[in-house]
Design a protein around this motif. Structure first.
Motif, PDB file in Angstrom:
ATOM      1  N   UNK A 114       0.887  -1.162   0.000  1.00 24.54           N
ATOM      2  CA  UNK A 114       0.000   0.000   0.000  1.00 24.54           C
ATOM      3  C   UNK A 114       0.920   1.205   0.000  1.00 24.54           C
ATOM      4  N   UNK A 115       0.428   2.316  -0.534  1.00 28.70           N
ATOM      5  CA  UNK A 115       1.215   3.550  -0.543  1.00 28.70           C
ATOM      6  C   UNK A 115       0.347   4.701  -0.053  1.00 28.70           C
ATOM      7  N   UNK A 116       0.971   5.607   0.660  1.00 27.93           N
ATOM      8  CA  UNK A 116       0.337   6.851   1.074  1.00 27.93           C
ATOM      9  C   UNK A 116       1.209   7.965   0.515  1.00 27.93           C
ATOM     10  N   UNK A 117       0.704   8.647  -0.531  1.00 31.10           N
ATOM     11  CA  UNK A 117       1.521   9.568  -1.325  1.00 31.10           C
ATOM     12  C   UNK A 117       1.139  11.023  -1.110  1.00 31.10           C
ATOM     13  N   UNK A 118       2.159  11.887  -1.191  1.00 32.45           N
ATOM     14  CA  UNK A 118       1.916  13.326  -1.134  1.00 32.45           C
ATOM     15  C   UNK A 118       3.035  14.071  -1.850  1.00 32.45           C
ATOM     16  N   UNK A 119       2.776  15.317  -2.211  1.00 33.95           N
ATOM     17  CA  UNK A 119       3.758  16.171  -2.864  1.00 33.95           C
ATOM     18  C   UNK A 119       4.113  17.291  -1.894  1.00 33.95           C
ATOM     19  N   UNK A 120       5.411  17.504  -1.674  1.00 38.43           N
ATOM     20  CA  UNK A 120       5.847  18.547  -0.738  1.00 38.43           C
ATOM     21  C   UNK A 120       6.422  19.767  -1.454  1.00 38.43           C
ATOM     22  N   UNK A 121       6.677  19.642  -2.754  1.00 40.14           N
ATOM     23  CA  UNK A 121       7.101  20.796  -3.561  1.00 40.14           C
ATOM     24  C   UNK A 121       6.543  20.617  -4.963  1.00 40.14           C
ATOM     25  N   UNK A 122       5.882  21.645  -5.481  1.00 44.10           N
ATOM     26  CA  UNK A 122       5.335  21.571  -6.822  1.00 44.10           C
ATOM     27  C   UNK A 122       3.994  20.855  -6.855  1.00 44.10           C
ATOM     28  N   UNK A 123       3.686  20.251  -8.016  1.00 42.20           N
ATOM     29  CA  UNK A 123       2.429  19.520  -8.163  1.00 42.20           C
ATOM     30  C   UNK A 123       2.617  18.328  -9.086  1.00 42.20           C
ATOM     31  N   UNK A 124       1.791  17.318  -8.853  1.00 41.17           N
ATOM     32  CA  UNK A 124       1.863  16.097  -9.650  1.00 41.17           C
ATOM     33  C   UNK A 124       0.490  15.454  -9.719  1.00 41.17           C
ATOM     34  N   UNK A 125       0.276  14.694 -10.781  1.00 44.99           N
ATOM     35  CA  UNK A 125      -0.935  13.894 -10.905  1.00 44.99           C
ATOM     36  C   UNK A 125      -0.607  12.504 -10.389  1.00 44.99           C
ATOM     37  N   UNK A 126      -1.365  12.054  -9.408  1.00 45.06           N
ATOM     38  CA  UNK A 126      -1.155  10.740  -8.809  1.00 45.06           C
ATOM     39  C   UNK A 126      -2.301   9.831  -9.255  1.00 45.06           C
ATOM     40  N   UNK A 127      -1.962   8.633  -9.716  1.00 45.40           N
ATOM     41  CA  UNK A 127      -2.952   7.739 -10.315  1.00 45.40           C
ATOM     42  C   UNK A 127      -2.884   6.358  -9.685  1.00 45.40           C
ATOM     43  N   UNK A 128      -4.047   5.822  -9.330  1.00 44.19           N
ATOM     44  CA  UNK A 128      -4.175   4.455  -8.815  1.00 44.19           C
ATOM     45  C   UNK A 128      -5.123   3.692  -9.737  1.00 44.19           C
ATOM     46  N   UNK A 129      -4.676   2.524 -10.250  1.00 45.44           N
ATOM     47  CA  UNK A 129      -5.468   1.709 -11.169  1.00 45.44           C
ATOM     48  C   UNK A 129      -5.808   0.383 -10.502  1.00 45.44           C
ATOM     49  N   UNK A 130      -7.085   0.037 -10.519  1.00 45.33           N
ATOM     50  CA  UNK A 130      -7.545  -1.223  -9.945  1.00 45.33           C
ATOM     51  C   UNK A 130      -7.153  -2.376 -10.873  1.00 45.33           C
ATOM     52  N   UNK A 131      -6.271  -3.267 -10.381  1.00 46.08           N
ATOM     53  CA  UNK A 131      -5.857  -4.431 -11.180  1.00 46.08           C
ATOM     54  C   UNK A 131      -6.253  -5.724 -10.462  1.00 46.08           C
ATOM     55  N   UNK A 132      -7.390  -5.674  -9.770  1.00 49.11           N
ATOM     56  CA  UNK A 132      -7.918  -6.847  -9.062  1.00 49.11           C
ATOM     57  C   UNK A 132      -8.956  -7.539  -9.940  1.00 49.11           C
ATOM     58  N   UNK A 141       8.704  17.433  -5.722  1.00 46.57           N
ATOM     59  CA  UNK A 141       9.247  16.457  -4.773  1.00 46.57           C
ATOM     60  C   UNK A 141       8.060  15.664  -4.251  1.00 46.57           C
ATOM     61  N   UNK A 142       8.143  14.362  -4.442  1.00 43.70           N
ATOM     62  CA  UNK A 142       7.076  13.431  -4.146  1.00 43.70           C
ATOM     63  C   UNK A 142       7.522  12.517  -3.012  1.00 43.70           C
ATOM     64  N   UNK A 143       6.687  12.390  -1.984  1.00 39.07           N
ATOM     65  CA  UNK A 143       6.996  11.511  -0.856  1.00 39.07           C
ATOM     66  C   UNK A 143       5.884  10.487  -0.703  1.00 39.07           C
TER      67      UNK A 143
END
Length: 191
Positions: free
Chosen positions: A70-88, A128-130
């Protein structure tokens, strides 16, 4: 923290309560008790950080059992598009995705559960993505799906010719190819 549901129930947006004044701001970026009560009972074991320039896409990645993450994602500088795809396989939302703009300004986080492929693309000049993971990295268990898979219908917020990917990510299979590992919707990957 405020939990925002998405079109795929297991994928949630987490919005922190930001306390600000003339000195700046403070917010709790993670609280294990609140997270386990509100989202899922898991234990994060590693924090990762990446820095990318505009157009860099990392993904769609995931790890197979017994190293699912599992991942818990955030951006601390700038911006990004974060995508999760269901592969179940067998999931009512199989092949569907959630795409959320994460930025230093909105301070939102996206929770990507086990059984989902994950990608992030930088929208600002630099970002910067964490992200936290609840299982350690294993090269032998790493897999992926092509970000260009037409069946996924993902709007990356920029033309393909502006997207920068690694050689490895450029060669990932489509879901329909039969070469992508699919999770079983009826199985609990948290046990």
């Amino acid at each position: 923290m405020h939990i925002i549901e998405t079109a795929i129930p297991e994928v949630v947006i987490i919005e922190p309560r930001v306390i600000g004044d003339e000195r700046g701001y403070f917010f709790e970026s993670f609280n294990n008790n609140k997270f386990c009560e509100s989202v899922v009972e898991t234990k994060f074991v590693q924090d990762n950080e990446s820095k990318s320039r505009r157009g860099v896409l990392r993904g769609l990645h995931y790890q197979i059992p017994p190293f699912c993450q599992s991942k818990l994602a955030r951006v601390v500088q700038g911006s990004a598009l974060d995508v999760a795809v269901d592969i179940r396989k067998g999931s009512p939302t199989f092949g569907q995705h959630v795409a959320v703009v994460l930025s230093a300004e909105n301070k939102r986080q996206l929770f990507i559960p086990r059984g989902f492929a994950h990608a992030v693309i930088t929208l600002s000049d630099e970002a910067i993505f964490q992200y936290k993971v609840d299982n350690f990295y294993s090269f032998e268990h790493e897999r992926g799906v092509s970000f260009q898979d037409d069946a996924l219908n993902i709007d990356w917020h920029m033309p393909y010719e502006e997207i920068i990917v690694s050689e490895k990510d450029a060669g990932l299979p489509t879901i329909a190819s039969g070469n992508a590992y699919l999770f079983d919707y009826s199985k609990d990957y948290y046990q």
